[in-house]
Design a protein around this motif. Structure first.
Motif, PDB file in Angstrom:
ATOM      1  N   ILE A 289       0.861  -1.177   0.000  1.00  0.00           N
ATOM      2  CA  ILE A 289       0.000   0.000   0.000  1.00  0.00           C
ATOM      3  C   ILE A 289       0.902   1.232   0.000  1.00  0.00           C
ATOM      4  O   ILE A 289       1.814   1.345   0.805  1.00  0.00           O
ATOM      5  CB  ILE A 289      -0.920   0.036   1.247  1.00  0.00           C
ATOM      6  CG1 ILE A 289      -1.734  -1.249   1.365  1.00  0.00           C
ATOM      7  CG2 ILE A 289      -1.801   1.267   1.214  1.00  0.00           C
ATOM      8  CD1 ILE A 289      -2.763  -1.461   0.305  1.00  0.00           C
ATOM      9  N   GLU A 290       0.670   2.138  -0.919  1.00  0.00           N
ATOM     10  CA  GLU A 290       1.431   3.384  -1.000  1.00  0.00           C
ATOM     11  C   GLU A 290       0.419   4.507  -1.175  1.00  0.00           C
ATOM     12  O   GLU A 290      -0.257   4.580  -2.198  1.00  0.00           O
ATOM     13  CB  GLU A 290       2.387   3.310  -2.201  1.00  0.00           C
ATOM     14  CG  GLU A 290       3.289   4.505  -2.322  1.00  0.00           C
ATOM     15  CD  GLU A 290       4.208   4.377  -3.524  1.00  0.00           C
ATOM     16  OE1 GLU A 290       4.129   5.265  -4.388  1.00  0.00           O
ATOM     17  OE2 GLU A 290       4.974   3.403  -3.593  1.00  0.00           O
ATOM     18  N   GLN A 291       0.328   5.357  -0.168  1.00  0.00           N
ATOM     19  CA  GLN A 291      -0.693   6.401  -0.118  1.00  0.00           C
ATOM     20  C   GLN A 291      -2.056   5.751  -0.341  1.00  0.00           C
ATOM     21  O   GLN A 291      -2.415   4.849   0.374  1.00  0.00           O
ATOM     22  CB  GLN A 291      -0.393   7.513  -1.113  1.00  0.00           C
ATOM     23  CG  GLN A 291       0.887   8.237  -0.785  1.00  0.00           C
ATOM     24  CD  GLN A 291       1.338   9.167  -1.893  1.00  0.00           C
ATOM     25  OE1 GLN A 291       0.716   9.260  -2.935  1.00  0.00           O
ATOM     26  NE2 GLN A 291       2.419   9.865  -1.650  1.00  0.00           N
ATOM     27  N   ASP A 292      -2.817   6.173  -1.353  1.00  0.00           N
ATOM     28  CA  ASP A 292      -4.115   5.546  -1.598  1.00  0.00           C
ATOM     29  C   ASP A 292      -4.032   4.497  -2.704  1.00  0.00           C
ATOM     30  O   ASP A 292      -5.041   4.046  -3.214  1.00  0.00           O
ATOM     31  CB  ASP A 292      -5.159   6.602  -1.957  1.00  0.00           C
ATOM     32  CG  ASP A 292      -4.905   7.241  -3.309  1.00  0.00           C
ATOM     33  OD1 ASP A 292      -3.743   7.282  -3.741  1.00  0.00           O
ATOM     34  OD2 ASP A 292      -5.881   7.697  -3.929  1.00  0.00           O
ATOM     35  N   LEU A 293      -2.810   4.101  -3.070  1.00  0.00           N
ATOM     36  CA  LEU A 293      -2.612   3.135  -4.145  1.00  0.00           C
ATOM     37  C   LEU A 293      -2.217   1.779  -3.577  1.00  0.00           C
ATOM     38  O   LEU A 293      -1.409   1.693  -2.652  1.00  0.00           O
ATOM     39  CB  LEU A 293      -1.529   3.616  -5.107  1.00  0.00           C
ATOM     40  CG  LEU A 293      -1.769   4.959  -5.789  1.00  0.00           C
ATOM     41  CD1 LEU A 293      -0.559   5.346  -6.630  1.00  0.00           C
ATOM     42  CD2 LEU A 293      -3.032   4.913  -6.644  1.00  0.00           C
ATOM     43  N   LYS A 294      -2.764   0.735  -4.157  1.00  0.00           N
ATOM     44  CA  LYS A 294      -2.417  -0.630  -3.765  1.00  0.00           C
ATOM     45  C   LYS A 294      -1.711  -1.291  -4.947  1.00  0.00           C
ATOM     46  O   LYS A 294      -2.303  -1.446  -6.018  1.00  0.00           O
ATOM     47  CB  LYS A 294      -3.666  -1.422  -3.388  1.00  0.00           C
ATOM     48  CG  LYS A 294      -3.368  -2.840  -2.953  1.00  0.00           C
ATOM     49  CD  LYS A 294      -4.639  -3.581  -2.567  1.00  0.00           C
ATOM     50  CE  LYS A 294      -4.298  -4.995  -2.133  1.00  0.00           C
ATOM     51  NZ  LYS A 294      -5.523  -5.749  -1.809  1.00  0.00           N
TER      52      LYS A 294
ATOM     53  N   SER B 161      -6.750   2.049  -7.075  1.00  0.00           N
ATOM     54  CA  SER B 161      -7.085   3.194  -6.241  1.00  0.00           C
ATOM     55  C   SER B 161      -8.591   3.169  -6.035  1.00  0.00           C
ATOM     56  O   SER B 161      -9.345   3.195  -7.010  1.00  0.00           O
ATOM     57  CB  SER B 161      -6.665   4.498  -6.920  1.00  0.00           C
ATOM     58  OG  SER B 161      -7.056   5.605  -6.132  1.00  0.00           O
ATOM     59  N   GLU B 162      -8.997   3.064  -4.791  1.00  0.00           N
ATOM     60  CA  GLU B 162     -10.417   3.009  -4.448  1.00  0.00           C
ATOM     61  C   GLU B 162     -11.153   1.944  -5.258  1.00  0.00           C
ATOM     62  O   GLU B 162     -12.242   2.162  -5.772  1.00  0.00           O
ATOM     63  CB  GLU B 162     -11.057   4.382  -4.627  1.00  0.00           C
ATOM     64  CG  GLU B 162     -10.440   5.432  -3.724  1.00  0.00           C
ATOM     65  CD  GLU B 162     -11.012   6.819  -3.932  1.00  0.00           C
ATOM     66  OE1 GLU B 162     -11.990   6.968  -4.693  1.00  0.00           O
ATOM     67  OE2 GLU B 162     -10.479   7.752  -3.317  1.00  0.00           O
TER      68      GLU B 162
ATOM     69  N   GLN C 275      -3.936   9.367 -13.337  1.00  0.00           N
ATOM     70  CA  GLN C 275      -2.733   9.082 -12.549  1.00  0.00           C
ATOM     71  C   GLN C 275      -1.444   9.477 -13.261  1.00  0.00           C
ATOM     72  O   GLN C 275      -0.354   9.309 -12.713  1.00  0.00           O
ATOM     73  CB  GLN C 275      -2.684   7.591 -12.203  1.00  0.00           C
ATOM     74  CG  GLN C 275      -3.816   7.123 -11.324  1.00  0.00           C
ATOM     75  CD  GLN C 275      -3.774   7.754  -9.947  1.00  0.00           C
ATOM     76  OE1 GLN C 275      -2.713   7.930  -9.352  1.00  0.00           O
ATOM     77  NE2 GLN C 275      -4.928   8.115  -9.418  1.00  0.00           N
TER      78      GLN C 275
ATOM     79  N   LYS D 173       2.534  11.475 -12.287  1.00  0.00           N
ATOM     80  CA  LYS D 173       2.782  11.315 -10.853  1.00  0.00           C
ATOM     81  C   LYS D 173       3.866  10.276 -10.559  1.00  0.00           C
ATOM     82  O   LYS D 173       4.049   9.896  -9.410  1.00  0.00           O
ATOM     83  CB  LYS D 173       1.487  10.900 -10.145  1.00  0.00           C
ATOM     84  CG  LYS D 173       0.348  11.893 -10.317  1.00  0.00           C
ATOM     85  CD  LYS D 173      -0.917  11.382  -9.652  1.00  0.00           C
ATOM     86  CE  LYS D 173      -2.078  12.346  -9.852  1.00  0.00           C
ATOM     87  NZ  LYS D 173      -3.317  11.847  -9.232  1.00  0.00           N
TER      88      LYS D 173
ATOM     89  N   ARG E 154       7.199   3.878 -10.315  1.00  0.00           N
ATOM     90  CA  ARG E 154       6.923   3.192  -9.046  1.00  0.00           C
ATOM     91  C   ARG E 154       6.508   1.742  -9.286  1.00  0.00           C
ATOM     92  O   ARG E 154       6.904   0.848  -8.521  1.00  0.00           O
ATOM     93  CB  ARG E 154       5.890   3.962  -8.237  1.00  0.00           C
ATOM     94  CG  ARG E 154       6.483   5.279  -7.777  1.00  0.00           C
ATOM     95  CD  ARG E 154       5.685   6.169  -6.876  1.00  0.00           C
ATOM     96  NE  ARG E 154       4.323   5.937  -6.585  1.00  0.00           N
ATOM     97  CZ  ARG E 154       3.330   6.796  -6.847  1.00  0.00           C
ATOM     98  NH1 ARG E 154       3.580   7.936  -7.441  1.00  0.00           N
ATOM     99  NH2 ARG E 154       2.094   6.522  -6.498  1.00  0.00           N
TER     100      ARG E 154
END
Length: 173
Positions: free
Chosen positions: A7-12, A58-59, A89, A92, A97
């Protein structure tokens, strides 16, 4: 959290499963400038090449995907087939990443090179792979690979081979 997801910020970031195939096909279709393959191929890819591929959510929505495989004739080389990032996205650093997450996987500990083919008009992919080489503190050698005449008469551009490496694990801090 399992070893297969981060999990990185709101990203999986995680390994894909066959259940991701349809969403990946939709993402590639939505992007529009990537070669769209059959839905079956994405289901198969997410199932059989999951250890060398990555999905980002994301979400609950698929916002990124990389399909890759360990080159059958070069066991130290990860070949990247497609990199897809949802428009919301972009800009960014998600592509980088995803690549870095892949290179940290236990299943890919023997990887010392990354290869990809990129068409001359695909500047974002060129910048992605040149930037990856810089981040890994190694070189990126670019050369001709597939020529437009190798493809059916579809007007497909040449594809240049980007070869990044060698690199050592731990260089990507």
């Amino acid at each position: 959290m399992t070893k297969t997801s981060v999990i990185e910020q709101d990203l999986k970031f995680r390994m894909p499963t066959k259940d991701d195939g349809a969403a990946v096909w939709e993402l590639i279709n939505e992007i529009g400038n990537l070669d769209l393959n059959s839905s079956y191929s994405y289901i198969l890819w997410c199932d059989m090449f999951s250890e060398s591929s990555i999905v980002v959510e994301s979400e609950g929505e698929t916002v990124g995907f990389i399909s890759g495989f360990v080159h059958p004739n070069k066991p130290d080389t990860l070949f990247i087939w497609q990199v897809a990032v949802r428009e919301t996205q972009r800009g960014k650093g998600l592509g980088t990443r995803m690549l870095m997450q892949l290179l940290e996987r236990e299943q890919l500990t023997n990887i010392r090179y990354v290869e990809a083919t990129v068409s001359p008009s695909n500047l974002p992919s060129q910048y992605l792979f040149l930037g990856l080489a810089e981040k890994l503190d190694t070189e990126c050698v670019v050369g001709n690979y597939y020529l437009s005449i190798d493809f059916p008469r579809t007007g497909h551009e040449d594809e240049q081979l980007y070869k990044i490496g060698p690199f050592q694990k731990g260089n990507n801090e």
